[in-house]
Motif scaffolding. Structure first.
Motif, PDB file in Angstrom:
ATOM      1  N   PRO A 361       0.868  -1.302   0.049  1.00  0.00           N
ATOM      2  CA  PRO A 361       0.180  -0.042  -0.105  1.00  0.00           C
ATOM      3  C   PRO A 361       0.939   1.403  -0.073  1.00  0.00           C
ATOM      4  CG  PRO A 361      -1.073  -1.640   1.614  1.00  0.00           C
ATOM      5  CD  PRO A 361       0.308  -2.169   0.948  1.00  0.00           C
ATOM      6  N   THR A 362       1.996   1.290   0.565  1.00  0.00           N
ATOM      7  CA  THR A 362       2.916   2.483   0.754  1.00  0.00           C
ATOM      8  C   THR A 362       3.199   2.854  -0.742  1.00  0.00           C
ATOM      9  OG1 THR A 362       3.854   1.949   2.743  1.00  0.00           O
ATOM     10  CG2 THR A 362       5.185   3.506   1.394  1.00  0.00           C
ATOM     11  N   ALA A 363       3.527   1.719  -1.797  1.00  0.00           N
ATOM     12  CA  ALA A 363       3.917   2.135  -2.914  1.00  0.00           C
ATOM     13  C   ALA A 363       2.765   2.416  -3.674  1.00  0.00           C
ATOM     14  CB  ALA A 363       4.514   0.723  -3.695  1.00  0.00           C
ATOM     15  N   ILE A 364       1.686   2.191  -3.529  1.00  0.00           N
ATOM     16  CA  ILE A 364       0.434   2.565  -4.303  1.00  0.00           C
ATOM     17  C   ILE A 364       0.150   4.047  -3.845  1.00  0.00           C
ATOM     18  CG2 ILE A 364      -2.020   2.161  -4.436  1.00  0.00           C
ATOM     19  CD1 ILE A 364      -1.374  -0.878  -3.629  1.00  0.00           C
ATOM     20  N   ARG A 365       0.075   4.463  -2.464  1.00  0.00           N
ATOM     21  CA  ARG A 365      -0.005   5.670  -2.133  1.00  0.00           C
ATOM     22  C   ARG A 365       0.867   6.731  -2.837  1.00  0.00           C
ATOM     23  NH1 ARG A 365      -1.677   3.007   2.920  1.00  0.00           N
ATOM     24  NH2 ARG A 365       0.368   3.315   3.652  1.00  0.00           N
ATOM     25  N   ALA A 366       2.133   6.305  -2.726  1.00  0.00           N
ATOM     26  CA  ALA A 366       3.528   7.065  -3.402  1.00  0.00           C
ATOM     27  C   ALA A 366       2.957   7.186  -5.031  1.00  0.00           C
ATOM     28  CB  ALA A 366       4.496   6.375  -3.442  1.00  0.00           C
ATOM     29  N   PHE A 367       2.451   6.311  -5.658  1.00  0.00           N
ATOM     30  CA  PHE A 367       2.019   6.421  -6.950  1.00  0.00           C
ATOM     31  C   PHE A 367       0.898   7.253  -7.246  1.00  0.00           C
ATOM     32  CE2 PHE A 367       4.187   2.053  -7.627  1.00  0.00           C
ATOM     33  CZ  PHE A 367       5.391   2.679  -7.962  1.00  0.00           C
ATOM     34  N   MET A 368      -0.012   7.182  -6.341  1.00  0.00           N
ATOM     35  CA  MET A 368      -1.329   8.073  -6.302  1.00  0.00           C
ATOM     36  C   MET A 368      -0.803   9.615  -6.329  1.00  0.00           C
ATOM     37  SD  MET A 368      -3.880   6.409  -4.038  1.00  0.00           S
ATOM     38  CE  MET A 368      -4.915   7.764  -3.949  1.00  0.00           C
ATOM     39  N   ARG A 369       0.102   9.971  -5.409  1.00  0.00           N
ATOM     40  CA  ARG A 369       0.851  11.090  -5.270  1.00  0.00           C
ATOM     41  C   ARG A 369       1.483  11.700  -6.552  1.00  0.00           C
ATOM     42  NH1 ARG A 369       3.194  12.390   0.670  1.00  0.00           N
ATOM     43  NH2 ARG A 369       1.237  12.394   1.825  1.00  0.00           N
ATOM     44  N   LEU A 370       2.076  10.598  -7.223  1.00  0.00           N
ATOM     45  CA  LEU A 370       2.913  11.258  -8.487  1.00  0.00           C
ATOM     46  C   LEU A 370       2.122  11.529  -9.377  1.00  0.00           C
ATOM     47  CD1 LEU A 370       5.507   8.403  -8.403  1.00  0.00           C
ATOM     48  CD2 LEU A 370       5.827  10.986  -7.942  1.00  0.00           C
ATOM     49  N   GLY A 371       0.678  10.949  -9.496  1.00  0.00           N
ATOM     50  CA  GLY A 371      -0.156  11.553 -10.408  1.00  0.00           C
ATOM     51  C   GLY A 371      -0.542  10.374 -11.451  1.00  0.00           C
TER      52      GLY A 371
END
Length: 647
Positions: A361-371
């Motif tokens: 989930p941490t990776a998923i949230r990071a990708f969400m922030r990137l756009g």
């Protein structure tokens, strides 16, 4: 949980896509219920059937389970070998299928078919035997995420050596402690590995570790990764190439007892000393093979990518053993997910036509922030299944993952399990389970979790503590060299129930919602860290008198580490000291344990008996008022001072 999250959690449900359910290994709720009923009615018959389906047994077992709480022994009398089950069994059917598809951070690529991987494993296994490694000897593995890591694990399993993988992000000190505890005879490493465009100096760390003493270690095997040639090797060191040179590409497996130690993997606990979780061969092999197929619906034509490093249990169970025992193609990627650009993951999926993605989930949230623009630049239509692991996933991230990455067509398996459980225990089955964003849903057939209160009564409303009430094949057997710690840590709460250390609740449909740790262990970006271990690192700095470390909620990492530090008399506090202490923790443990925030305090809140009240510090770190009992606090002014500093 936000209002949006609450609405999603209670109202959004996603049944399996009909086309998916039609071809899944487990294809209907009726099949799931039948398997659960079989496991309930006759556990021995159920587990015996699963074991015979999953593994080749050189000698059949005569007893399914011997349970003398808290110790379980499984498939007694049986002999097998997991290297044989992961490799040799496929040579007659799909030897030329790609087993490992590797891409390094700099862009270099290597493929190994099952035939080629078998040959490489056999050469290294023979080389290790030539170095004097015998069944039961411990072999350390300290490598980047390159094919040699999987080869080393499988070679150890082939000759009956017990491997202990140490994550390449850990420091020299952390490596030394783990190798000394395991009493390793051989250590396999590399000259370095690539991460964010820089070289991680693995061999330098090994040498620094040995300089402080690992008396049992006789040989260090060094693979070439970052340089055209290796640096000058020392007397104790041998190059990987020399070890395998001239060795035959076949190696008779060591047929080991089902309870033979397969690996020791060190994980954080609520004390400052990492604990070596011991897993054995037969039960672990049965469950990882079975769950890899059931949960990910693995087929031989799948291109499967679990983004975990082999230094963690997810890498053991669902990068190496489980997928390879099922004959899948496994993608390995060495580097950072945003190097050289923010779309590296999506580019990899598109080019390699990945069908299954299992990430944190941490990776998923990071990708969400990137756009969204980064995944939308790539063709992700090869994906048919998405999975999450390591921590509970918030519903917003779950929905983004489903819609943006899966295109609304891919089932999501939100898996709950631990280093100690060996494999997944609670998870949707993609052809069976109607999913809810944020819920791990239901236990797999044969697994019996319960939520209990402190009086061991089952909780029907609200949250409680999660236990597993019956043994399962892949459960840890003990803590290496410390059975008393095993008993106290996992069965101290109830003599016959395994205590997970997690809080959970169940909804009206019986679905499990994992809340998080109830002890002094925190999940940081999917990695489990004991706060006591970070505290021990801080107080080893000569300027620190006392430290307490707690977790606070973090939108990206799930939990962030906040350290409250009291310095020794005469030591001035400053930003420079904050940086020094953060760097000190990095040297002692590794970058994953670096505190996100360091707060200096004149004193820490304690009870009259001297125990630090971490509950109050968690409130301060999170910016919350302390609603709990403070009557045992020795000095209320300490808490007031911390809050004043916070303002």
């Amino acid at each position: 949980m936000s209002e949006f999250s609450t609405v999603l959690s209670e109202s959004r449900r996603f049944p399996p896509p009909p086309a998916f359910a039609a071809r899944a290994h487990l294809s209907s709720p009726e099949v799931y219920r039948r398997l659960c009923a079989e496991a309930e009615a006759d556990p021995d018959a159920y587990w015996a059937a699963r074991a015979k389906e999953e593994l080749f047994w050189k000698t059949p077992f005569h007893t399914v389970c011997e349970w003398a709480p808290p110790h379980a022994r499984w498939f007694l009398g049986g002999t097998t070998n997991l290297s044989y089950n992961a490799l040799d069994r496929h040579l007659d059917t799909h030897a030329d299928t790609v087993a490992i598809r590797f891409e390094g951070e700099p862009g270099d690529r290597r493929d190994y078919t099952y035939r080629e991987l078998h040959a490489e494993v056999c050469r290294l296994a023979n080389g290790l035997r030539a170095l004097g490694v015998r069944p039961g000897d411990r072999v350390g593995i300290y490598l980047p995420l390159i094919p040699e890591a999987a080869i080393a694990m499988l070679a150890c399993a082939r000759i009956g050596a017990t491997h202990s993988v140490v994550f390449g992000g850990f420091s020299a000190e952390a490596l030394r402690d783990r190798m000394n505890d395991a009493q390793a005879r051989v250590l396999i490493t590399a000259d370095g590995g690539w991460r964010k465009g820089a070289v991680v100096p693995l061999l330098d760390n090994v040498r620094a570790s040995l300089a402080h003493g690992v008396p049992t270690l006789q040989t260090v095997v060094v693979a070439r990764r970052t340089g055209a040639s290796l640096p000058s090797l020392r007397a104790q060191e041998r190059s990987w190439d020399d070890v395998v040179a001239g060795q035959p590409a076949t190696c008779e497996p060591e047929w080991v007892d089902a309870e033979h130690p397969l690996f020791i993997l060190y994980t954080s606990g609520s004390t400052g000393t990492p604990k070596g979780v011991l897993h054995t061969t037969g039960g672990y092999g049965v469950w990882t093979s079975l769950t890899a197929r059931w949960v990910f619906d693995l087929k031989p034509d799948d291109v499967y990518w679990c983004t975990a490093d082999v230094g963690w249990v997810t890498g053991h169970s669902y990068v190496v053993y489980g997928p390879l025992m099922n004959g899948a193609t496994v993608v390995l990627y060495e580097g950072a997910p945003t190097t050289p650009g923010p779309d590296r993951f999506w580019d990899l999926i598109a080019r390699h036509r990945v069908t299954i993605l299992y990430t944190a989930p941490t990776a998923i949230r990071a990708f969400m922030r990137l756009g969204d623009e980064h995944p939308k630049r790539h063709d992700l239509t090869s994906l048919r299944l998405l999975g999450t692991v390591g921590e509970p996933i918030n519903p917003e991230a779950w929905m983004w993952y489903r819609e943006t990455i899966g295109g609304g067509r891919c089932p999501i398996v939100d898996t709950w399990w631990q280093t100690e459980t060996g494999g997944i225990l609670i998870s949707p089955l993609p052809g069976v389970t109607t999913t809810k964003p944020g819920s791990a849903t239901l236990p797999l057939p044969g697994i019996h979790p319960k939520i209990l209160d402190k009086q061991h009564q089952e909780v029907t409303e609200g949250a409680g503590r999660l236990f597993v009430t019956r043994p399962w094949p892949s459960m840890l057997r003990t803590i290496w060299g410390n059975d008393a710690r095993f008993k106290a840590g996992y069965f101290g709460e109830h003599p016959e129930f395994y205590f997970t250390g997690d809080g959970a609740r169940r909804d009206a449909d019986g679905y499990f919602w994992i809340i998080g740790r109830v002890d002094d262990v925190v999940n940081v970006a999917g990695h489990r860290l004991g706060t006591a271990e970070v505290e021990s690192a801080l107080v080893s700095n000569p300027k620190v008198a006392e430290a307490a470390v707690v977790g606070r909620p973090d939108a990206l990492k799930g939990t962030a580490l906040v350290a409250f530090v009291t310095v020794k008399a005469g030591v001035p506090t400053s930003k420079a000291l904050e940086a020094e202490l953060a760097a000190h923790v990095t040297r002692e443990i590794g970058a994953i344990a670096r505190p996100d925030e360091i707060r200096f305090a004149a004193a820490l809140p304690k009870t009259r008996s001297g125990k630090i009240m971490r509950r109050l510090l968690r409130d301060v770190a999170s910016g919350q008022d302390s609603k709990g009992d403070t009557s045992t606090l020795e000095d209320l002014s300490v808490l007031a001072a911390l809050r004043t500093d916070d303002e």
